[in-house]
Every structure is written in structure tokens, then in C-alpha cells.
Scaffold this motif. Structure first.
Motif, PDB file in Angstrom:
ATOM      1  N   GLU A 296       0.799  -1.225   0.000  1.00  0.00           N
ATOM      2  CA  GLU A 296       0.000   0.000   0.000  1.00  0.00           C
ATOM      3  C   GLU A 296       0.838   1.284   0.000  1.00  0.00           C
ATOM      4  O   GLU A 296       0.366   2.329  -0.434  1.00  0.00           O
ATOM      5  CB  GLU A 296      -0.927   0.016   1.222  1.00  0.00           C
ATOM      6  CG  GLU A 296      -1.895  -1.160   1.277  1.00  0.00           C
ATOM      7  CD  GLU A 296      -2.848  -1.194   0.088  1.00  0.00           C
ATOM      8  OE1 GLU A 296      -3.161  -0.106  -0.446  1.00  0.00           O
ATOM      9  OE2 GLU A 296      -3.285  -2.298  -0.290  1.00  0.00           O
ATOM     10  N   HIS A 297       2.077   1.200   0.505  1.00  0.00           N
ATOM     11  CA  HIS A 297       2.870   2.426   0.644  1.00  0.00           C
ATOM     12  C   HIS A 297       4.248   2.348  -0.007  1.00  0.00           C
ATOM     13  O   HIS A 297       4.967   3.349  -0.027  1.00  0.00           O
ATOM     14  CB  HIS A 297       3.033   2.764   2.139  1.00  0.00           C
ATOM     15  CG  HIS A 297       1.737   3.024   2.835  1.00  0.00           C
ATOM     16  ND1 HIS A 297       1.137   4.266   2.882  1.00  0.00           N
ATOM     17  CD2 HIS A 297       0.907   2.178   3.513  1.00  0.00           C
ATOM     18  CE1 HIS A 297       0.007   4.191   3.549  1.00  0.00           C
ATOM     19  NE2 HIS A 297      -0.163   2.938   3.954  1.00  0.00           N
ATOM     20  N   GLU A 330       3.856   8.047   8.260  1.00  0.00           N
ATOM     21  CA  GLU A 330       2.530   8.121   7.636  1.00  0.00           C
ATOM     22  C   GLU A 330       1.966   6.726   7.398  1.00  0.00           C
ATOM     23  O   GLU A 330       0.769   6.484   7.611  1.00  0.00           O
ATOM     24  CB  GLU A 330       2.630   8.887   6.313  1.00  0.00           C
ATOM     25  CG  GLU A 330       2.992  10.359   6.486  1.00  0.00           C
ATOM     26  CD  GLU A 330       3.285  11.046   5.163  1.00  0.00           C
ATOM     27  OE1 GLU A 330       3.231  10.353   4.105  1.00  0.00           O
ATOM     28  OE2 GLU A 330       3.586  12.258   5.166  1.00  0.00           O
ATOM     29  N   GLY A 331       2.828   5.782   6.983  1.00  0.00           N
ATOM     30  CA  GLY A 331       2.368   4.428   6.741  1.00  0.00           C
ATOM     31  C   GLY A 331       1.918   3.734   8.018  1.00  0.00           C
ATOM     32  O   GLY A 331       0.902   3.014   8.027  1.00  0.00           O
ATOM     33  N   GLN A 333       0.835   5.204  10.745  1.00  0.00           N
ATOM     34  CA  GLN A 333      -0.413   5.842  11.178  1.00  0.00           C
ATOM     35  C   GLN A 333      -1.598   5.294  10.392  1.00  0.00           C
ATOM     36  O   GLN A 333      -2.668   5.029  10.954  1.00  0.00           O
ATOM     37  CB  GLN A 333      -0.305   7.357  11.010  1.00  0.00           C
ATOM     38  CG  GLN A 333       0.654   8.014  11.992  1.00  0.00           C
ATOM     39  CD  GLN A 333       0.912   9.473  11.685  1.00  0.00           C
ATOM     40  OE1 GLN A 333       0.793   9.918  10.529  1.00  0.00           O
ATOM     41  NE2 GLN A 333       1.290  10.252  12.697  1.00  0.00           N
ATOM     42  N   ALA A 334      -1.404   5.095   9.099  1.00  0.00           N
ATOM     43  CA  ALA A 334      -2.476   4.558   8.263  1.00  0.00           C
ATOM     44  C   ALA A 334      -2.787   3.111   8.627  1.00  0.00           C
ATOM     45  O   ALA A 334      -3.946   2.664   8.514  1.00  0.00           O
ATOM     46  CB  ALA A 334      -2.085   4.646   6.784  1.00  0.00           C
ATOM     47  N   CYS A 338      -6.462  -0.491   9.910  1.00  0.00           N
ATOM     48  CA  CYS A 338      -6.574  -1.828   9.299  1.00  0.00           C
ATOM     49  C   CYS A 338      -6.594  -2.889  10.399  1.00  0.00           C
ATOM     50  O   CYS A 338      -5.521  -3.430  10.765  1.00  0.00           O
ATOM     51  CB  CYS A 338      -5.417  -2.071   8.343  1.00  0.00           C
ATOM     52  SG  CYS A 338      -5.276  -0.860   7.010  1.00  0.00           S
TER      53      CYS A 338
END
Length: 342
Positions: A296-297, A330-331, A333-334, A338
Motif C-alpha cells: 500500500e505504501h 505516515e504508513g 499511522q495509516a 486496518c
């Protein structure tokens, strides 16, 4: 172990924007080395020196030792297997978690293994024929002091202590034990050039030790294990001294800022480290988290679940430039959105 290490970029089907899984120095300027090696490309048409003799001479001069105190190899990992072979069948003490190839090498040559938990603070006993120490330690960045290493050597002349200094140039608080070689003939120091000089693809390392220990290891070494270009690269880099080495203090300051940022994210608990990389305990499954961040990142971390003494709630990251470090923040935190990663 062939697979299961960091920097498994070669296995990825995704574009990687930042690779936090490798502890190789990311800021090296290799242009001078590239230009130098261009002048030695014709050397690949001939066999290299069987013992990398010319490189050994340069390494000996660099450390103020004799050529008889140096043995070169195809990266530090090959040297760990060489040591295990030379002391086959011995009783070996392994503080864990640490680099897994110590264990794998010793198992290959029938060692009796005693594991000592660094997390539980278990002390290293006086018994044992061989001890492997990684300083600073991989994966957690623990620093071993001279006092601790001396205690493993004093009065134990029959036991060989192997100190792996592959990451010593990334840890301003870690003192090399190379100056102790003249005092302790039962000490071996393994030096890797692949991390600090950023040449992992060339595979180059060497062992420093007493003439007697080096001579013993030579009996189990293979001819031509170091290729022509690696020999020349090693000579070039050591002759240029510390020009290309990282600023360890700057890296440590950056690591501390980075780990503090990670620690502010719920579910992530970085462990203290004395070097540029650090281990993080997490509420998430480290294997799932690794795949999520990659897919995803475009970020690659080191799943630390296969280190003895750890589990699937640990991962290791190396500190990169601030801009790339922010991508991982940022990854992570995202990832909190999930629940399937738990």
C-alpha cells in the motif's frame, strides 16, 4: 539460512519508495570507487589472488597489524561459517536475539548451543569454547562495553570470543575492541565492509586475530573466495581512510527523533538503541504489517519474527533521510485503520 534476512527487495513485486529493512549506509558517495573499478574490469578475466593477499596487506596496515593477523572472506557471513567450521563440535554461547547466522553456522558444524536471553538479562557463564557477540547488536542496537567483553576474555584463555563489529561505524557509543587484540590472543574481531561502505553486492569482510588463531582458520578457508573487484574495492576504500564513512553522531540523533515519532503512534513501542537501526514492539502482526506497508505504501521493513527470542510482534527499521522517515510514520499511522493487521 538463505532467505529470511533484511533487504529482501529482490523478492518484491512492488515498487519500493524507501527501504528500511537494510542496515547498509544509505548516504555513501561511491562515484570515486566506481571510476576506480572501471580501470580494473579486465581483471575479471583472471583468477583472483587465492587468499586476497594484497587486500590483507592493506587491511593490516590500516589497523596497525601484521598481514598474519588478517584473514579475508566473501563478506562477514562467510567468515562466521568459517569460524564455526574451525571449531566444529564445540560448546558455543549465543546471546539472543542476535544475528541468526551465528546459530545456523554452528548447527551446520555440530556445535552444542547455549542460548542466553538479552531481554531477560541472563549473564554469560564461564563455560563454553566459543562466544559470538555482535557489537552493536543486530537487531536491537545494544552496545557491549569493553568491561563486558573483557569479562568474557580474562582468565578464559581456552575460550575464543568472536566480536562482530559489522555495525561499529554506526554507533558513536561503541568502542572497537581491535586495540585489545594484542592483549587477548583468544579474541577474534569480524569486520564487514559491506554496511559502512555500502558495497553489499560485492561481499567483502575480514577477521582480525592472533597469528595462531588466524592460522587455524586458514586451514578451513577456500581459495578465491574474494573476487577481483572486491579485492580492489577493499584496497581503494581502506586507502581512502574514513572519507566515506557515515557521521555516526548525526545518524544517532536522527534515529532518536525518528524512534520518538514512531513511539507517539499508538500500538508501536520502539526499543532503546545505540545505533542507526532500532527494534520496535508492536500490537500488530509484523508479517502482515510488512506486506501492508510494501503493497500500500511502497515501504519495506524488516519483519523480526524469525530472530530467536522475538515473535511476530517485532520489526526492525533503519534510519534514513528525514523525508523517507516521514513516509514510514505516515504508513504506520495509516496501518491503525486496518484491524486485519492485528
Amino acid at each position: 539460512m538463505i532467505h529470511g534476512h533484511g533487504d529482501d527487495l529482490y523478492r518484491s513485486n512492488y515498487e519500493v519508495r524507501a527501504n528500511f529493512s537494510t542496515n547498509v549506509w544509505y548516504g555513501a558517495d561511491l562515484e570515486g570507487l566506481f571510476d576506480y573499478l572501471k580501470g580494473h574490469l579486465k581483471g575479471i578475466g583472471h583468477y583472483p589472488e587465492p587468499d586476497a593477499g594484497s587486500f590483507r596487506k592493506v587491511a593490516a596496515f590500516y589497523h596497525g597489524l601484521r598481514e598474519e593477523n588478517v584473514l579475508a572472506g566473501n563478506g562477514a557471513t562467510e567468515l562466521f561459517y568459517l569460524i564455526a567450521h574451525a571449531f566444529a563440535g564445540g560448546k558455543t554461547l549465543l546471546p539472543v536475539p542476535s544475528f541468526m547466522e551465528y546459530e545456523d553456522a554452528c548447527r551446520m558444524y555440530g556445535h552444542e548451543l547455549v542460548f542466553l536471553s538479552l531481554k531477560k538479562g541472563e549473564e554469560i557463564p564461564d563455560e563454553g569454547d566459543l562466544v559470538f557477540i555482535c557489537n552493536p547488536n543486530n537487531p536491537d542496537g545494544r552496545i557491549w562495553s569493553w568491561q563486558e567483553i573483557r569479562a568474557l576474555l580474562v582468565g578464559k584463555s581456552e575460550r575464543v570470543v568472536v566480536v562482530d563489529e559489522s555495525f561499529i561505524h554506526f554507533a558513536p557509543g561503541a568502542d572497537s575492541v581491535i586495540p585489545l587484540l594484542g592483549e587477548y590472543p583468544n579474541l577474534l574481531v569480524v569486520c564487514s565492509m559491506t554496511k559502512c561502505y555500502a558495497i553489499p553486492g560485492l561481499r567483502l569482510g575480514y577477521i582480525l586475530g592472533s597469528e595462531a588463531l588466524i592460522e587455524r582458520l586458514k586451514r578451513f578457508s577456500l581459495p578465491w573466495s574474494v573476487n577481483v573487484l572486491a579485492i580492489e574495492a577493499g584496497k581503494y576504500l581502506l586507502r581512502h581512510g574514513d572519507e566515506g564513512l557515515p557521521d555516526a553522531r548525526l545518524l544517532l540523533e536522527r534515529q532518536r527523533r525518528f524512534s520518538e515519532q514512531v513511539g507517539r503512534i499508538p500500538g508501536f513501542r520502539p526499543l532503546p538503541s545505540g545505533t542507526s537501526f532500532f527494534l520496535t514492539e508492536t500490537d500488530y502482526d509484523s508479517g502482515k504489517l510488512k506486506q501492508y506497508l510494501l503493497k500500500e505504501h511502497g515501504l519495506l521493513i524488516r519483519d523480526a519474527s524469525n530472530f530467536r527470542g522475538l515473535n511476530n510482534h517485532y520489526f526492525r527499521v533503519n534510519t534514513l533521510e528525514d523525508e523517507k522517515n516521514e513516509l514510514l510514520i505516515e504508513g504506520l499511522q495509516a496501518a491503525r485503520a486496518c484491524p486485519a493487521l492485528l
